[in-house]
Design an enzyme around this catalytic site. Structure first.
Site, short mmCIF file in Angstrom:
data_model
loop_
_atom_site.label_atom_id
_atom_site.label_comp_id
_atom_site.label_asym_id
_atom_site.label_seq_id
_atom_site.Cartn_x
_atom_site.Cartn_y
_atom_site.Cartn_z
N HIS A 159 -18.49 -31.83 -7.42
CA HIS A 159 -19.01 -30.52 -7.01
C HIS A 159 -18.81 -29.49 -8.12
O HIS A 159 -18.63 -28.31 -7.85
CB HIS A 159 -18.31 -30.03 -5.74
CG HIS A 159 -18.32 -31.01 -4.62
ND1 HIS A 159 -17.17 -31.44 -4.00
CD2 HIS A 159 -19.35 -31.66 -4.02
CE1 HIS A 159 -17.48 -32.30 -3.05
NE2 HIS A 159 -18.80 -32.46 -3.05
N ASP A 347 -47.60 -41.49 -24.44
CA ASP A 347 -46.19 -41.22 -24.15
C ASP A 347 -45.45 -40.62 -25.34
O ASP A 347 -44.22 -40.51 -25.31
CB ASP A 347 -45.48 -42.50 -23.70
CG ASP A 347 -45.61 -43.63 -24.71
OD1 ASP A 347 -46.20 -43.39 -25.79
OD2 ASP A 347 -45.13 -44.74 -24.43
N GLY A 348 -46.16 -40.23 -26.39
CA GLY A 348 -45.56 -39.46 -27.47
C GLY A 348 -44.74 -40.25 -28.48
O GLY A 348 -44.02 -39.64 -29.27
N ASP A 349 -44.86 -41.58 -28.48
CA ASP A 349 -44.01 -42.35 -29.39
C ASP A 349 -44.78 -42.99 -30.54
O ASP A 349 -44.18 -43.64 -31.40
CB ASP A 349 -43.26 -43.44 -28.62
CG ASP A 349 -44.21 -44.49 -28.03
OD1 ASP A 349 -45.43 -44.22 -27.99
OD2 ASP A 349 -43.73 -45.56 -27.61
N CYS A 350 -46.09 -42.82 -30.57
CA CYS A 350 -46.89 -43.49 -31.59
C CYS A 350 -46.55 -43.00 -32.99
O CYS A 350 -46.35 -43.79 -33.92
CB CYS A 350 -48.38 -43.29 -31.30
SG CYS A 350 -49.48 -44.15 -32.47
#
Length: 366
Positions: A159, A347-350
């Protein structure tokens, strides 16, 4: 975790707050089968103990056979700071719930279920760690207690309760320090349980924001250090999301020192292994399964010393090297733009994938 083989009911308050005594009393009186009695399991937090304790007394006054078990397994706060309040309840509570739930499902008496639940709670130690305090939706974000980049807080409660220390540690160092808090019998402030059983159960719990990939690596590190540093090979390993702190960026480690239940069976291990399809529960991994090695082998043979026939082609090595190096440099330079487009349609990884390949290929040519 409500369902066959585990809980019959659960009473929740608002986020990080205990329910009222009336909510709990209503749950006992109207939401569960009371024919054989009711066991109430409470995590050791002041508000919860007060609310559930009052509700249990009211239920008893109304004629219901009720017993209450309070679980405090956290070693993050030692005896000195814990004082009369004692240890907080964290993920180890899940093992108490599973063992008690399986025993109740087997038809055992309330007295036996309560006895084994207390025995389980008395043989638990847990500690958590997190990279950041969680933000409760609807509340202002406080920057006062924020951790620095790369810093981890050891002993943080579920918590947002303060932990015992903060430090910049890598994973092996962090796991080593957490295991020391769980197992070091020379640390009199935290040596709550002497984990000396021939059977030890390990629970590695995701606080909510750790990926499955990362949790697998954490579990492997914990198992490795338990074996190398403490000669402990857990007979059961549980790794998953059992008790969260919303989307907490951390994990906790729990060890159960398995002991005889003294009720003529079943054992704690058998109760943990008992089937349950409750959401939030994942079956334990057996020691033999964890240690099993891949024995698959290729059966086809590979011919050695095969004759390589010349192709007859000629190559200008210098020219090819220059052309390839130029092309690779252009790929590296284009990475930001490729990444931007791939983020839109993919997905932005190329881009980063191409850049890494180009960098590795370029090195021997320059």
């Amino acid at each position: 975790m409500v369902g066959p083989g585990l809980l019959s009911g659960a009473v929740a308050g608002t986020i990080f707050a205990s329910p009222s005594a009336e909510q709990v009393r209503t749950g006992i009186a109207t939401r569960v089968d009371r024919e054989k009695g009711v066991l109430v399991v409470v995590m050791n937090y002041t508000g919860d103990v007060l609310s559930f304790g009052m509700a249990v007394e009211k239920a008893k006054a109304a004629g219901t056979d009720v017993q209450m078990v309070v679980v405090g397994d956290d070693v993050g706060v030692g005896r000195a700071k814990g004082g009369k309040v004692g240890r907080r309840g964290i993920a180890g509570t899940v093992l108490v719930l599973k063992i008690a739930g399986a025993l109740a499902a087997a038809g055992r008496s309330l007295e036996e279920v309560a006895k084994v639940a207390r025995l389980t709670a008395d043989n638990l130690v847990s500690v958590g760690a997190s990279l950041e305090h969680v933000h409760v939706p609807g509340r202002a974000v406080s920057q006062e207690d924020s951790l620095k980049a790369g810093e981890v807080e050891i002993g943080m409660g579920i918590h947002n309760e303060v932990g015992s220390s903060r430090a910049e540690l890598d994973l092996p160092e962090l796991v080593g320090r957490m295991l020391a808090q769980l197992l070091d019998q020379n640390d009199k402030d935290r040596a709550f349980v002497n984990v000396n059983s021939n059977e030890v159960v390990l629970l590695v719990n995701n606080l909510g924001g750790v990926s499955a990939l990362e949790l697998g690596a954490i579990t492997d590190e914990v198992v490795t250090q338990l074996s190398k540093s403490y000669n402990i090979q857990p007979v059961r390993i549980l790794s998953g999301t059992y008790m969260t702190s919303l989307n907490g960026l951390g994990f906790s480690i729990t060890l159960l020192n398995v002991v005889n239940t003294d009720i003529g069976g079943p054992s704690m291990i058998e109760l943990l292994d008992a089937p349950s399809e409750v959401t939030g529960w994942a079956a334990p991994i057996q020691k033999t399964t964890w240690e099993a090695k891949n024995t698959a082998v290729r059966t086809d043979t590979v011919k050695e010393n095969q004759e390589i026939k010349p192709s007859g082609l000629t190559v200008d090595v210098s020219g090819a090297s220059t052309a390839l190096t130029t092309g690779l440099k252009k790929v590296i330079a284009a990475e930001p733009e490729i990444t931007r487009y791939d983020t839109v349609v993919g997905d932005g990884d190329c881009g980063i994938g191409l850049k890494r390949g180009a960098e590795v290929t370029e090195i021997p040519l320059l």
